[in-house]
Write an enzyme that holds these catalytic residues in place. Structure first.
Site, short mmCIF file in Angstrom:
data_model
loop_
_atom_site.label_atom_id
_atom_site.label_comp_id
_atom_site.label_asym_id
_atom_site.label_seq_id
_atom_site.Cartn_x
_atom_site.Cartn_y
_atom_site.Cartn_z
N TYR A 149 44.47 39.63 36.03
CA TYR A 149 43.67 40.77 36.13
C TYR A 149 42.06 40.36 36.53
O TYR A 149 41.87 39.91 37.32
CB TYR A 149 43.38 40.63 34.29
CG TYR A 149 42.69 41.97 33.76
CD1 TYR A 149 41.75 42.46 33.41
CD2 TYR A 149 43.51 43.24 33.96
CE1 TYR A 149 40.66 43.21 33.65
CE2 TYR A 149 43.12 44.64 33.42
CZ TYR A 149 41.56 44.47 32.88
OH TYR A 149 41.19 45.80 32.89
N ASP A 244 39.14 35.92 43.17
CA ASP A 244 38.32 37.59 41.84
C ASP A 244 37.41 36.30 40.94
O ASP A 244 38.18 35.61 40.20
CB ASP A 244 39.00 38.22 41.18
CG ASP A 244 38.91 38.54 40.10
OD1 ASP A 244 39.42 39.54 39.54
OD2 ASP A 244 37.52 38.53 39.71
N LYS A 272 29.93 39.92 35.61
CA LYS A 272 29.76 39.22 34.38
C LYS A 272 28.85 39.18 34.35
O LYS A 272 27.53 39.35 33.77
CB LYS A 272 30.86 38.66 33.68
CG LYS A 272 32.28 39.35 33.07
CD LYS A 272 33.68 38.09 32.63
CE LYS A 272 34.95 38.90 32.86
NZ LYS A 272 34.95 39.65 32.04
P1 KE4 Z 1 35.47 44.70 34.60
O1 KE4 Z 1 35.72 46.67 34.86
O2 KE4 Z 1 36.02 44.69 32.86
O3 KE4 Z 1 34.04 44.38 34.23
O4 KE4 Z 1 36.25 43.50 35.05
C1 KE4 Z 1 36.88 43.68 35.28
C2 KE4 Z 1 37.70 41.89 35.84
C3 KE4 Z 1 38.09 41.47 36.97
N1 KE4 Z 1 38.75 40.02 37.38
C4 KE4 Z 1 38.44 39.37 36.24
C5 KE4 Z 1 39.02 38.40 36.52
C6 KE4 Z 1 38.31 39.79 35.00
O5 KE4 Z 1 38.41 39.04 33.96
C7 KE4 Z 1 37.65 41.11 34.65
C8 KE4 Z 1 37.21 41.20 33.03
N2 KE4 Z 1 37.51 40.21 32.34
C9 KE4 Z 1 38.07 41.41 30.76
C10 KE4 Z 1 38.30 39.97 30.01
N3 KE4 Z 1 39.83 39.26 30.30
C11 KE4 Z 1 37.34 41.86 30.40
C12 KE4 Z 1 37.58 43.00 29.38
C13 KE4 Z 1 38.04 43.66 28.30
O6 KE4 Z 1 39.04 44.51 29.13
O7 KE4 Z 1 37.85 44.24 27.42
#
Ligand code: KE4
Length: 432
Positions: A149, A244, A272
């Site tokens: 993701y 990523d 994060k």
């Molecule tokens: P954000 O847009 O949520 O800050 O980041 C996206 C993203 C990009 N790359 C990786 C490897 C990530 O894990 C994420 C976001 N992680 C999720 C948890 N698996 C955020 C939690 C959510 O979507 O509420």
């Protein structure tokens, strides 16, 4: 399923009202507990390794707001630094020395990063890095891996992980074919599939983007030689390699998975942890590539709150805390005790399970495994995971509400917290 052992009246009232106001009652899908069943608890406050919900129940927290709280929630030094920064205002929309400070810390820490740009989320970072990959190589196709993701930008919503996998969404309506036609996918840990994609698309692939340790299809580690193989293949084809590290950055090691595994990509995305719980993302890498970003170069990317002083302040203090001696040794020790303990208890109570940990990131699948990719992960017993999650929640342990997420420890987790978690897990798994 209503909680049997804890009172969640207020959580239920607030969540019911929320569902009339916001789609699914949440600001992000995974929070709705769709795949584990039952209703989410509504948080009132967090501190150290703990959560308190609006009914006053306390939980040991292994989500850590999805990664940022690696030093523990509301760390006193982060809070103090924010109070001081607040006196100077909440946003500038102009250069501030704080951006220089955090940029230098990121550049010093992450092997691939010579220059960095701050944004407001991991999604933004991944969107921007894709545009940059395409501009630098003058190619349009990219390779991502099933179950990984990279945020919710259109071109990534192809066999994605995290909430997309959790909700079983095939991809997502509203994503035009034009946005995903250049997104090629391969199974994680499958170098032959990547080689085949390059052979079938000669000189058309801008690069490969991946989670160097997967946290969005559950916890999946790279097979020996996988990351090195991708480095070799991308170099051979004049394509870029992008890690990523939004989730793994400063968690797998201070320098991220690329430091841990000794493989340096061309570009890296972060998020994060570097915001210490405030909205932040970043992308960075080789100077010759990053110099293409406006206004230094022609590749446009912008953001009102990018580099805002509060997120920079929280990020700076968080990284300072992580630099202290013994940090990663401690995180590895307590996470190993937790992960190994969970696997042992699952075995002793007759539940096929596999998983493990790397530093402060861990995962457990209810399948005998091994789990090398998303297809393997989907073989795990999701219904059992849901019952496990609910049982742990009712006994004061808060795990990520999806089989397709990873678990996170923090510096505030004590040995006693781990022992308590394992005791509760034994009780729950014995009852499943
Ligand atoms: P954000 O847009 O949520 O800050 O980041 C996206 C993203 C990009 N790359 C990786 C490897 C990530 O894990 C994420 C976001 N992680 C999720 C948890 N698996 C955020 C939690 C959510 O979507 O509420």
């Amino acid at each position: 399923m209503v909680n049997t052992t804890i009172k969640t009246t207020k959580s239920q009232e607030i969540f019911a009202a929320a569902q009339n106001l916001m789609p699914g009652g949440v600001s992000s899908p995974v929070r709705a507990f769709k795949s584990v069943g039952g209703q989410p608890i509504v948080f009132d406050r967090v501190k150290d390794a703990y959560i308190w919900d609006v009914d006053g129940n306390q939980y040991i927290d292994y989500v850590g707001t999805w990664g940022p709280a690696i030093c523990g929630h509301a760390h006193p030094e982060v809070i103090a630094a924010l109070h001081e920064a607040l006196e100077k205002g909440t946003s500038f929309g102009a250069p501030s020395v704080l951006e220089n400070v955090l940029a230098e810390m990121v550049i010093d820490a992450v092997p691939s990063i010579e220059m960095v740009r701050f944004v407001n989320s991991g999604t933004e970072a991944c969107m921007a890095v894709l545009r940059l990959m395409r501009a630098f190589t003058n190619r349009e196709k990219i390779i991502k891996f099933e179950g990984c993701y990279h945020g919710h930008a259109d071109m990534f919503l192809v066999k994605a992980g995290s909430g997309v996998a959790t909700l079983g969404l095939p991809d997502s309506p509203g994503v035009p074919k034009s946005a995903t036609m250049n997104t090629l996918t391969a199974p994680y840990n499958d170098l032959e599939a990547v080689k085949a994609l390059f052979a079938e698309n000669p000189d058309e692939i801008a690069g490969v983007i991946l989670e160097p340790v997967v946290g969005n299809a559950g916890f999946i580690t790279p097979d020996t030689g996988f990351l090195e193989g991708l480095r070799e293949i991308t170099r051979e084809h004049g394509a870029l390699l992008v890690f990523d590290e939004v989730m793994t950055g400063f968690r797998i090691a201070y320098g991220g998975a690329q430091e841990k595994f000794g493989v340096t990509p061309d570009l890296t995305t972060l998020g994060k942890v570097i915001g210490g719980g405030l909205p932040v993302g970043a992308y960075g890498g080789r100077r010759d590539i990053m110099s293409m970003i406006a206004p230094a170069g022609p590749v446009y990317q912008a953001g009102t709150l990018s580099g805002n002083p509060l997120a920079m302040t929280a990020g700076i203090k968080t990284l300072e805390l992580l630099q202290r001696p013994g940090t990663y040794e401690y995180l590895d020790k307590i996470t190993q005790k937790l992960a190994d303990g969970l696997l042992q208890i699952a075995q002793e109570t007759g539940h096929p399970a596999c998983g493990g940990h790397i530093s402060a990131m861990f995962g457990l699948f209810f399948t005998c495994g091994p789990v090398h990719n998303y297809e393997d992960a989907k073989k795990s017993d999701m219904a059992k995971f849901g019952r496990f999650h609910r049982g742990m929640l009712e006994r004061g342990v808060y795990l990520a509400p999806s089989q397709f997420e990873a678990g996170f420890t923090c510096l505030a987790h004590s040995e006693a917290d781990i022992d308590q978690t394992l005791a509760v897990a034994r009780e729950v798994l014995s009852s499943l």
